[in-house]
Design a protein around this motif. Sequence first.
Motif, PDB file in Angstrom:
ATOM      1  N   ASP A   1       0.956  -1.178   0.077  1.00 12.18           N
ATOM      2  CA  ASP A   1       0.113   0.023   0.081  1.00 12.18           C
ATOM      3  C   ASP A   1       0.856   1.115  -0.059  1.00 12.18           C
ATOM      4  OD1 ASP A   1      -2.072  -1.604   0.092  1.00 12.18           O
ATOM      5  OD2 ASP A   1      -2.661  -1.156   2.027  1.00 12.18           O
ATOM      6  N   MET A   2       2.050   1.107   0.783  1.00 12.13           N
ATOM      7  CA  MET A   2       2.814   2.488   0.965  1.00 12.13           C
ATOM      8  C   MET A   2       3.433   2.756  -0.704  1.00 12.13           C
ATOM      9  SD  MET A   2       2.221   3.872   3.575  1.00 12.13           S
ATOM     10  CE  MET A   2       3.658   5.162   3.601  1.00 12.13           C
ATOM     11  N   VAL A   3       4.013   1.644  -1.241  1.00  5.65           N
ATOM     12  CA  VAL A   3       4.573   1.974  -2.326  1.00  5.65           C
ATOM     13  C   VAL A   3       3.506   2.111  -3.485  1.00  5.65           C
ATOM     14  CG1 VAL A   3       5.721   0.488  -4.402  1.00  5.65           C
ATOM     15  CG2 VAL A   3       6.488   0.029  -2.054  1.00  5.65           C
ATOM     16  N   ALA A   4       2.340   1.686  -3.628  1.00  8.10           N
ATOM     17  CA  ALA A   4       1.348   2.156  -4.475  1.00  8.10           C
ATOM     18  C   ALA A   4       0.828   3.612  -4.255  1.00  8.10           C
ATOM     19  CB  ALA A   4       0.039   1.301  -4.284  1.00  8.10           C
ATOM     20  N   ALA A   5       1.121   4.202  -3.289  1.00 10.66           N
ATOM     21  CA  ALA A   5       0.866   5.506  -2.747  1.00 10.66           C
ATOM     22  C   ALA A   5       1.656   6.493  -3.560  1.00 10.66           C
ATOM     23  CB  ALA A   5       0.617   5.897  -1.341  1.00 10.66           C
ATOM     24  N   LEU A   6       2.844   6.185  -3.989  1.00  7.95           N
ATOM     25  CA  LEU A   6       3.872   7.189  -4.597  1.00  7.95           C
ATOM     26  C   LEU A   6       3.552   7.418  -6.119  1.00  7.95           C
ATOM     27  CD1 LEU A   6       7.225   5.140  -3.449  1.00  7.95           C
ATOM     28  CD2 LEU A   6       6.094   7.280  -2.311  1.00  7.95           C
ATOM     29  N   ASP A   7       3.663   8.425  -6.415  1.00  9.43           N
ATOM     30  CA  ASP A   7       3.290   9.092  -7.649  1.00  9.43           C
ATOM     31  C   ASP A   7       4.185   8.356  -8.856  1.00  9.43           C
ATOM     32  OD1 ASP A   7       1.637  10.924  -6.658  1.00  9.43           O
ATOM     33  OD2 ASP A   7       3.168  12.714  -6.640  1.00  9.43           O
ATOM     34  N   ALA A   8       5.220   7.809  -8.614  1.00  6.99           N
ATOM     35  CA  ALA A   8       5.786   7.217  -9.866  1.00  6.99           C
ATOM     36  C   ALA A   8       5.394   5.810 -10.006  1.00  6.99           C
ATOM     37  CB  ALA A   8       7.347   7.170  -9.552  1.00  6.99           C
ATOM     38  N   VAL A   9       4.621   5.440  -9.251  1.00  2.42           N
ATOM     39  CA  VAL A   9       4.263   3.781  -9.314  1.00  2.42           C
ATOM     40  C   VAL A   9       2.802   3.880  -9.819  1.00  2.42           C
ATOM     41  CG1 VAL A   9       3.566   1.687  -7.937  1.00  2.42           C
ATOM     42  CG2 VAL A   9       5.630   3.056  -7.175  1.00  2.42           C
ATOM     43  N   ASP A  10       2.599   3.075 -11.083  1.00  9.17           N
ATOM     44  CA  ASP A  10       1.001   2.756 -11.582  1.00  9.17           C
ATOM     45  C   ASP A  10       0.583   1.639 -10.836  1.00  9.17           C
ATOM     46  OD1 ASP A  10       1.399   4.989 -13.764  1.00  9.17           O
ATOM     47  OD2 ASP A  10       3.199   3.849 -14.529  1.00  9.17           O
ATOM     48  N   ASP A  11       1.294   0.583 -10.821  1.00  9.18           N
ATOM     49  CA  ASP A  11       0.834  -0.428 -10.035  1.00  9.18           C
ATOM     50  C   ASP A  11       1.561  -1.366  -8.893  1.00  9.18           C
ATOM     51  OD1 ASP A  11      -1.343  -3.118 -10.206  1.00  9.18           O
ATOM     52  OD2 ASP A  11       0.534  -4.031 -10.860  1.00  9.18           O
ATOM     53  N   ALA A  12       1.051  -1.664  -7.751  1.00  7.54           N
ATOM     54  CA  ALA A  12       1.947  -2.504  -7.089  1.00  7.54           C
ATOM     55  C   ALA A  12       1.181  -3.495  -6.601  1.00  7.54           C
ATOM     56  CB  ALA A  12       2.282  -1.527  -5.912  1.00  7.54           C
ATOM     57  N   ARG A  13       2.093  -4.645  -6.426  1.00  5.47           N
ATOM     58  CA  ARG A  13       1.473  -5.948  -5.967  1.00  5.47           C
ATOM     59  C   ARG A  13       2.553  -6.718  -5.294  1.00  5.47           C
ATOM     60  NH1 ARG A  13       0.723  -9.055 -11.507  1.00  5.47           N
ATOM     61  NH2 ARG A  13       0.404  -6.882 -12.159  1.00  5.47           N
ATOM     62  N   VAL A  14       2.054  -7.691  -4.130  1.00  4.06           N
ATOM     63  CA  VAL A  14       3.029  -8.448  -3.615  1.00  4.06           C
ATOM     64  C   VAL A  14       3.381  -9.632  -4.392  1.00  4.06           C
ATOM     65  CG1 VAL A  14       2.971 -10.064  -1.396  1.00  4.06           C
ATOM     66  CG2 VAL A  14       1.796  -8.041  -1.390  1.00  4.06           C
ATOM     67  N   GLY A  15       4.715 -10.159  -4.095  1.00  4.02           N
ATOM     68  CA  GLY A  15       5.183 -11.032  -5.043  1.00  4.02           C
ATOM     69  C   GLY A  15       4.324 -12.392  -4.838  1.00  4.02           C
ATOM     70  N   HIS A  16       4.600 -13.368  -5.827  1.00  2.00           N
ATOM     71  CA  HIS A  16       4.066 -14.689  -5.925  1.00  2.00           C
ATOM     72  C   HIS A  16       4.772 -15.714  -4.696  1.00  2.00           C
ATOM     73  CE1 HIS A  16       3.460 -18.874  -7.075  1.00  2.00           C
ATOM     74  NE2 HIS A  16       2.427 -18.246  -7.799  1.00  2.00           N
ATOM     75  N   PRO A  17       3.886 -16.429  -3.955  1.00  3.07           N
ATOM     76  CA  PRO A  17       4.529 -17.117  -2.996  1.00  3.07           C
ATOM     77  C   PRO A  17       5.727 -17.957  -3.181  1.00  3.07           C
ATOM     78  CG  PRO A  17       2.019 -17.473  -3.104  1.00  3.07           C
ATOM     79  CD  PRO A  17       2.608 -16.633  -4.329  1.00  3.07           C
ATOM     80  N   THR A  18       5.720 -18.530  -4.616  1.00  7.93           N
ATOM     81  CA  THR A  18       6.705 -19.575  -4.707  1.00  7.93           C
ATOM     82  C   THR A  18       7.571 -19.231  -5.922  1.00  7.93           C
ATOM     83  OG1 THR A  18       5.471 -20.875  -5.902  1.00  7.93           O
ATOM     84  CG2 THR A  18       5.592 -21.481  -3.724  1.00  7.93           C
ATOM     85  N   ASP A  19       7.112 -18.532  -6.904  1.00 10.41           N
ATOM     86  CA  ASP A  19       7.775 -17.988  -8.228  1.00 10.41           C
ATOM     87  C   ASP A  19       7.966 -16.815  -8.558  1.00 10.41           C
ATOM     88  OD1 ASP A  19       8.655 -18.148 -10.744  1.00 10.41           O
ATOM     89  OD2 ASP A  19       6.908 -19.296 -11.777  1.00 10.41           O
ATOM     90  N   ILE A  20       9.122 -16.457  -8.155  1.00 14.97           N
ATOM     91  CA  ILE A  20       9.340 -14.884  -8.485  1.00 14.97           C
ATOM     92  C   ILE A  20       9.192 -14.375  -9.796  1.00 14.97           C
ATOM     93  CG2 ILE A  20      11.145 -14.811  -6.423  1.00 14.97           C
ATOM     94  CD1 ILE A  20      13.225 -14.622  -8.416  1.00 14.97           C
ATOM     95  N   PHE A  21       9.271 -15.200 -10.712  1.00 17.07           N
ATOM     96  CA  PHE A  21       9.070 -14.830 -12.281  1.00 17.07           C
ATOM     97  C   PHE A  21       7.617 -14.770 -12.516  1.00 17.07           C
ATOM     98  CE2 PHE A  21      13.442 -16.106 -12.173  1.00 17.07           C
ATOM     99  CZ  PHE A  21      14.082 -14.913 -12.624  1.00 17.07           C
ATOM    100  N   ALA A  22       6.700 -15.262 -11.743  1.00 17.78           N
ATOM    101  CA  ALA A  22       5.056 -15.549 -12.156  1.00 17.78           C
ATOM    102  C   ALA A  22       4.681 -14.155 -12.433  1.00 17.78           C
ATOM    103  CB  ALA A  22       4.303 -16.110 -11.085  1.00 17.78           C
ATOM    104  N   PRO A  23       4.725 -13.120 -11.584  1.00 14.79           N
ATOM    105  CA  PRO A  23       4.305 -11.859 -11.844  1.00 14.79           C
ATOM    106  C   PRO A  23       4.987 -11.095 -13.042  1.00 14.79           C
ATOM    107  CG  PRO A  23       5.099 -11.733  -9.628  1.00 14.79           C
ATOM    108  CD  PRO A  23       5.450 -13.334  -9.967  1.00 14.79           C
ATOM    109  N   ILE A  24       6.160 -11.482 -13.393  1.00 15.69           N
ATOM    110  CA  ILE A  24       6.895 -10.757 -14.344  1.00 15.69           C
ATOM    111  C   ILE A  24       6.084 -11.440 -15.669  1.00 15.69           C
ATOM    112  CG2 ILE A  24       9.071 -10.377 -15.629  1.00 15.69           C
ATOM    113  CD1 ILE A  24      10.279 -10.763 -12.822  1.00 15.69           C
ATOM    114  N   GLU A  25       5.928 -12.556 -15.824  1.00 14.16           N
ATOM    115  CA  GLU A  25       5.028 -13.303 -16.887  1.00 14.16           C
ATOM    116  C   GLU A  25       3.947 -12.658 -17.055  1.00 14.16           C
ATOM    117  OE1 GLU A  25       6.918 -17.690 -17.246  1.00 14.16           O
ATOM    118  OE2 GLU A  25       5.433 -17.431 -15.794  1.00 14.16           O
ATOM    119  N   GLU A  26       2.901 -12.181 -15.984  1.00 20.85           N
ATOM    120  CA  GLU A  26       1.837 -11.565 -16.158  1.00 20.85           C
ATOM    121  C   GLU A  26       2.031 -10.129 -16.746  1.00 20.85           C
ATOM    122  OE1 GLU A  26      -0.080 -11.569 -12.482  1.00 20.85           O
ATOM    123  OE2 GLU A  26      -0.019 -13.941 -12.091  1.00 20.85           O
ATOM    124  N   ILE A  27       2.991  -9.427 -16.172  1.00 21.73           N
ATOM    125  CA  ILE A  27       3.330  -8.003 -16.569  1.00 21.73           C
ATOM    126  C   ILE A  27       3.873  -8.017 -17.940  1.00 21.73           C
ATOM    127  CG2 ILE A  27       4.297  -5.893 -15.932  1.00 21.73           C
ATOM    128  CD1 ILE A  27       4.044  -6.822 -12.978  1.00 21.73           C
TER     129      ILE A  27
END
Length: 143
Positions: free
Chosen positions: A57-83
């Motif tokens: 929530d704090m990161v998402a509140a920054l002007d420079a940030v368009d979207d912030a999410r918590v990482g995947h529980p086991t696969d660090i590349f899963a959100p990168i594949e989505e984005i």
Amino acid sequence: MTARVVAQGTFDLLHPGHVHYLEEAAAMGDELHVIVARRDNVTHKESPVLSNRQRRDMVAALDAVDDARVGHPTDIFAPIEEIEPDVIALGYDQHHDADAIESSLAERGLDCVVRRASARDPEYEEELLSTGAIIDRIVAERA
């Protein structure tokens, strides 16, 4: 075409160093997506003090940030594949190996570059630019 940038980190106790990193990452493209590391996945340093949700929530509140999410529980590349980013922006002091990341991305069919943000020097004597330094100051002055 919109150039997407991914930045990632722990972001425990936001400070000017984090803001510098995220603003510089945002300047590398048109959209900045930030992946906030899950507390359980932080193994290279002390676990975050703040919850996953509060840090996101704090990161998402920054002007420079368009979207912030918590990482995947086991696969660090899963959100990168989505984005599907064009750029992955690493912080200047993050422990990640850019070449290893690029190799892992290529294995997954992701075509993006890995760039490292610059360091930020303190602008005045008392300015603290790391979570560890902030915690140390709190312990020294309040404990």
